[in-house]
Design a protein around this motif. Structure first.
Motif, PDB file in Angstrom:
ATOM      1  N   HIS A  42       0.757  -1.367  -0.021  1.00 25.79           N
ATOM      2  CA  HIS A  42       0.030  -0.458   0.278  1.00 25.79           C
ATOM      3  C   HIS A  42       0.967   1.138  -0.045  1.00 25.79           C
ATOM      4  O   HIS A  42       1.526   1.464   0.131  1.00 25.79           O
ATOM      5  CB  HIS A  42      -0.796   0.176   1.072  1.00 25.79           C
ATOM      6  N   MET A  56      -6.828   0.655   0.727  1.00 20.65           N
ATOM      7  CA  MET A  56      -7.485  -0.665   0.973  1.00 20.65           C
ATOM      8  C   MET A  56      -8.864   0.713   0.904  1.00 20.65           C
ATOM      9  O   MET A  56      -8.625   2.108   1.430  1.00 20.65           O
ATOM     10  CB  MET A  56      -7.937  -0.537   1.724  1.00 20.65           C
ATOM     11  N   HIS A  61      -9.037  -3.846  -2.690  1.00 15.96           N
ATOM     12  CA  HIS A  61      -7.489  -3.228  -2.493  1.00 15.96           C
ATOM     13  C   HIS A  61      -7.861  -2.724  -3.724  1.00 15.96           C
ATOM     14  O   HIS A  61      -8.154  -3.270  -5.020  1.00 15.96           O
ATOM     15  CB  HIS A  61      -6.021  -4.618  -2.520  1.00 15.96           C
TER      16      HIS A  61
HETATM   17 CU   LIG Z   1      -5.282  -3.573  -0.050  1.00 16.42          CU
END
Ligand SMILES: [Cu+2]
Length: 160
Positions: A42, A56, A61
């Protein structure tokens, strides 16, 4: 018909979101940070001319890539310069039916809005003109059968 209503809703929400985003000021200190969630990356990264942002959004995602069309030997019929590509995953599976819009806000505050086009296999994209160095705000509003989410991030466009 259903799709039209959805798009109108998205447009209204996006206008609102853009205002919130614009007022967000310097709340982007964590945008360069990377976090690990299982195998997922991320955060934002840039290498080889491709910028990537992964995050997220609820249980989704979301992955975004910003690419220079010229560097891919591609041309936009309207002379746009960049490709914003998105893909979405839930429970490790690509979501292939998403309706979404992307708004870009230039460093000087000009806005561009485009609908995500479905390229199949869970790939969605829209073209924009990124013609000014500096921090560009990117907002994506997307909706699938289950949920609607918003993702916001900064894209730092290099000096040309
Ligand atoms: Cu994710």
């Amino acid at each position: 018909m259903k799709k039209n209503i959805l798009l109108i809703t998205l447009a209204i929400t996006l206008v609102f979101t853009a205002k919130v985003f614009a007022m967000g000021g310097d709340d982007h200190s964590s945008h360069g940070a990377k976090a690990n969630m299982g195998e997922m990356q991320h955060g934002s990264s840039a290498h080889g001319g491709t910028f990537k942002h992964e995050t997220m959004a609820g249980d989704v995602h979301a992955e975004f890539q910003i690419m220079d069309l010229a560097s891919m030997n591609m041309k936009d019929p309207q002379g746009k310069t960049h490709h914003v590509m998105a893909s979405f995953m839930r429970d490790g599976k690509k979501i292939d039916n998403v309706v979404g819009k992307v708004k870009l806000i230039s460093p000087s505050g000009k806005e561009q809005l485009a609908s995500l086009e479905n390229f199949g296999s869970g790939v969605f994209a829209a073209n924009f003109s990124i013609d000014q160095p500096g921090k560009w705000g990117v907002i994506c509003l997307f909706k699938d059968e289950k949920d609607q989410q918003t993702v916001k991030f900064w894209y730092d466009h290099m000096k040309m």
